[in-house]
Design a protein around this motif. Structure first.
Motif, mmCIF file in Angstrom:
data_model
loop_
_atom_site.group_PDB
_atom_site.id
_atom_site.type_symbol
_atom_site.label_atom_id
_atom_site.label_comp_id
_atom_site.label_asym_id
_atom_site.label_seq_id
_atom_site.Cartn_x
_atom_site.Cartn_y
_atom_site.Cartn_z
ATOM 1 N N THR A 1 3.789 -2.121 -0.710
ATOM 2 C CA THR A 1 3.170 -1.582 0.502
ATOM 3 C C THR A 1 1.861 -0.832 0.268
ATOM 4 O O THR A 1 1.436 -0.044 1.090
ATOM 5 N N SER A 2 1.205 -1.075 -0.854
ATOM 6 C CA SER A 2 -0.085 -0.422 -1.077
ATOM 7 C C SER A 2 -1.163 -1.133 -0.271
ATOM 8 O O SER A 2 -1.095 -2.329 -0.021
ATOM 9 N N TRP A 3 -2.161 -0.363 0.144
ATOM 10 C CA TRP A 3 -3.284 -0.925 0.895
ATOM 11 C C TRP A 3 -4.154 -1.732 -0.049
ATOM 12 O O TRP A 3 -4.414 -1.334 -1.172
ATOM 13 N N GLN A 4 -4.647 -2.863 0.425
ATOM 14 C CA GLN A 4 -5.436 -3.748 -0.422
ATOM 15 C C GLN A 4 -6.926 -3.455 -0.371
ATOM 16 O O GLN A 4 -7.698 -4.022 -1.122
ATOM 17 N N ASP A 5 -7.353 -2.528 0.507
ATOM 18 C CA ASP A 5 -8.766 -2.192 0.567
ATOM 19 C C ASP A 5 -9.144 -1.091 -0.417
ATOM 20 O O ASP A 5 -10.278 -0.671 -0.475
ATOM 21 N N GLY A 6 -8.175 -0.613 -1.199
ATOM 22 C CA GLY A 6 -8.446 0.348 -2.250
ATOM 23 C C GLY A 6 -8.363 1.796 -1.824
ATOM 24 O O GLY A 6 -8.630 2.690 -2.616
ATOM 25 N N ILE A 53 0.001 -12.060 -3.905
ATOM 26 C CA ILE A 53 0.092 -11.905 -2.453
ATOM 27 C C ILE A 53 -1.025 -12.707 -1.809
ATOM 28 O O ILE A 53 -1.959 -13.154 -2.472
ATOM 29 N N SER A 54 -0.947 -12.879 -0.513
ATOM 30 C CA SER A 54 -1.967 -13.612 0.236
ATOM 31 C C SER A 54 -3.303 -12.896 0.136
ATOM 32 O O SER A 54 -3.377 -11.658 0.177
ATOM 33 N N ALA A 55 -4.368 -13.654 0.033
ATOM 34 C CA ALA A 55 -5.707 -13.066 -0.044
ATOM 35 C C ALA A 55 -6.083 -12.393 1.265
ATOM 36 O O ALA A 55 -6.955 -11.528 1.291
ATOM 37 N N LYS A 56 -5.422 -12.736 2.365
ATOM 38 C CA LYS A 56 -5.711 -12.145 3.668
ATOM 39 C C LYS A 56 -4.891 -10.882 3.949
ATOM 40 O O LYS A 56 -5.081 -10.253 4.971
ATOM 41 N N ALA A 57 -3.975 -10.521 3.047
ATOM 42 C CA ALA A 57 -3.083 -9.384 3.286
ATOM 43 C C ALA A 57 -3.852 -8.070 3.267
ATOM 44 O O ALA A 57 -4.732 -7.863 2.438
ATOM 45 N N LYS A 58 -3.508 -7.200 4.203
ATOM 46 C CA LYS A 58 -4.100 -5.855 4.219
ATOM 47 C C LYS A 58 -3.245 -4.881 3.416
ATOM 48 O O LYS A 58 -3.749 -3.924 2.871
ATOM 49 N N ARG A 59 -1.934 -5.158 3.384
ATOM 50 C CA ARG A 59 -1.003 -4.366 2.587
ATOM 51 C C ARG A 59 -0.133 -5.309 1.779
ATOM 52 O O ARG A 59 0.176 -6.407 2.197
ATOM 53 N N CYS A 60 0.286 -4.845 0.610
ATOM 54 C CA CYS A 60 1.166 -5.630 -0.242
ATOM 55 C C CYS A 60 2.579 -5.602 0.345
ATOM 56 O O CYS A 60 3.108 -4.525 0.629
ATOM 57 N N PRO A 61 3.218 -6.757 0.534
ATOM 58 C CA PRO A 61 4.587 -6.752 1.066
ATOM 59 C C PRO A 61 5.621 -6.255 0.054
ATOM 60 O O PRO A 61 6.743 -5.940 0.426
ATOM 61 N N PHE A 62 5.258 -6.149 -1.216
ATOM 62 C CA PHE A 62 6.197 -5.706 -2.243
ATOM 63 C C PHE A 62 6.162 -4.197 -2.438
ATOM 64 O O PHE A 62 7.183 -3.537 -2.451
ATOM 65 N N GLY A 117 -8.681 8.063 -3.841
ATOM 66 C CA GLY A 117 -8.397 9.459 -3.550
ATOM 67 C C GLY A 117 -8.055 9.701 -2.098
ATOM 68 O O GLY A 117 -7.890 10.836 -1.676
ATOM 69 N N HIS A 118 -7.952 8.688 -1.291
ATOM 70 C CA HIS A 118 -7.596 8.832 0.107
ATOM 71 C C HIS A 118 -6.144 8.444 0.308
ATOM 72 O O HIS A 118 -5.599 7.654 -0.443
ATOM 73 N N TYR A 119 -5.552 8.998 1.313
ATOM 74 C CA TYR A 119 -4.202 8.577 1.686
ATOM 75 C C TYR A 119 -4.243 8.125 3.118
ATOM 76 O O TYR A 119 -4.438 8.925 4.031
ATOM 77 N N SER A 120 -4.082 6.846 3.364
ATOM 78 C CA SER A 120 -4.126 6.161 4.645
ATOM 79 C C SER A 120 -5.322 6.626 5.454
ATOM 80 O O SER A 120 -6.353 6.977 4.918
ATOM 81 N N ASN A 121 -5.214 6.660 6.770
ATOM 82 C CA ASN A 121 -6.328 7.063 7.597
ATOM 83 C C ASN A 121 -6.078 8.400 8.266
ATOM 84 O O ASN A 121 -6.631 8.703 9.292
#
Length: 189
Positions: free
Chosen positions: A168-173, A157-166, A178-182
């Protein structure tokens, strides 16, 4: 013998057929125009023409400038270097070029031609990469798109992506810490 349609009845029928034919022709022309004259099709065509001219310049650079000094190591051009794997019909013949060997029926391993093509490919790739890097110095839009692997699905995926388009996981970890979204919901005990 009477005709099935009178002249007054056949005229509107012929006019309708004429209108239908004109409509079909204009419809085909409009479809072709929309397909062939779109901006991106013209850009691709121009790009292919420029790429073809650029490739011929790089091939000339390799064949006319770079390979002659390399060929000084041998008695002949780099592209003419070969090994005879099986003698031809005239077993005592000495071949100066692989064309002579092939004409005699010999089986040759043309490593010089391969090395020549490999050098052309490498120089073309290096030159195109250099042009892309140079272009990115003066443009806000980069040609080279850096990629990384998504930690969840391992797709590029793009290095600038915040979420995976395939996946949909968040790329910031955040999904792996142990967190789920915000939303403030924690999956840890």
């Amino acid at each position: 013998m009477p005709s099935s349609l009178s002249d007054t009845e056949s005229l509107p029928l012929l006019m309708n057929r004429g209108r239908d034919a004109i409509h079909r022709v204009t419809s085909v022309w409009a479809g072709f125009r929309d397909f062939a004259l779109r901006d991106n099709v013209l850009e691709v065509a121009i790009g292919l023409i420029v790429a073809s001219a650029f490739t011929s310049v790089v091939n000339s650079l390799v064949a006319d400038i770079i390979l002659p000094p390399i060929s000084l190591m041998w008695d002949q051009s780099l592209g003419e270097n070969f090994i005879i794997l099986k003698q031809g019909h005239n077993a005592t013949a000495h071949y100066n070029t692989f064309k002579q060997a092939q004409d005699d029926g010999a089986i040759t391993w043309n490593y010089g031609n391969f090395l020549e093509k490999l050098i052309q490919f490498a120089l073309l790739g290096i030159t195109l990469y250099s042009i892309a890097k140079f272009y990115s110095l003066f443009s806000s839009e980069a040609i080279i798109k850096y990629q990384l692997k998504c930690p969840a699905c391992r797709k590029d995926i793009s290095a600038k992506a915040k979420r995976c388009p395939f996946c949909t996981s968040w790329q910031d970890g955040r999904e792996f810490n142990g967190h789920y979204s915000n939303s403030g919901i924690s999956l840890s005990n």
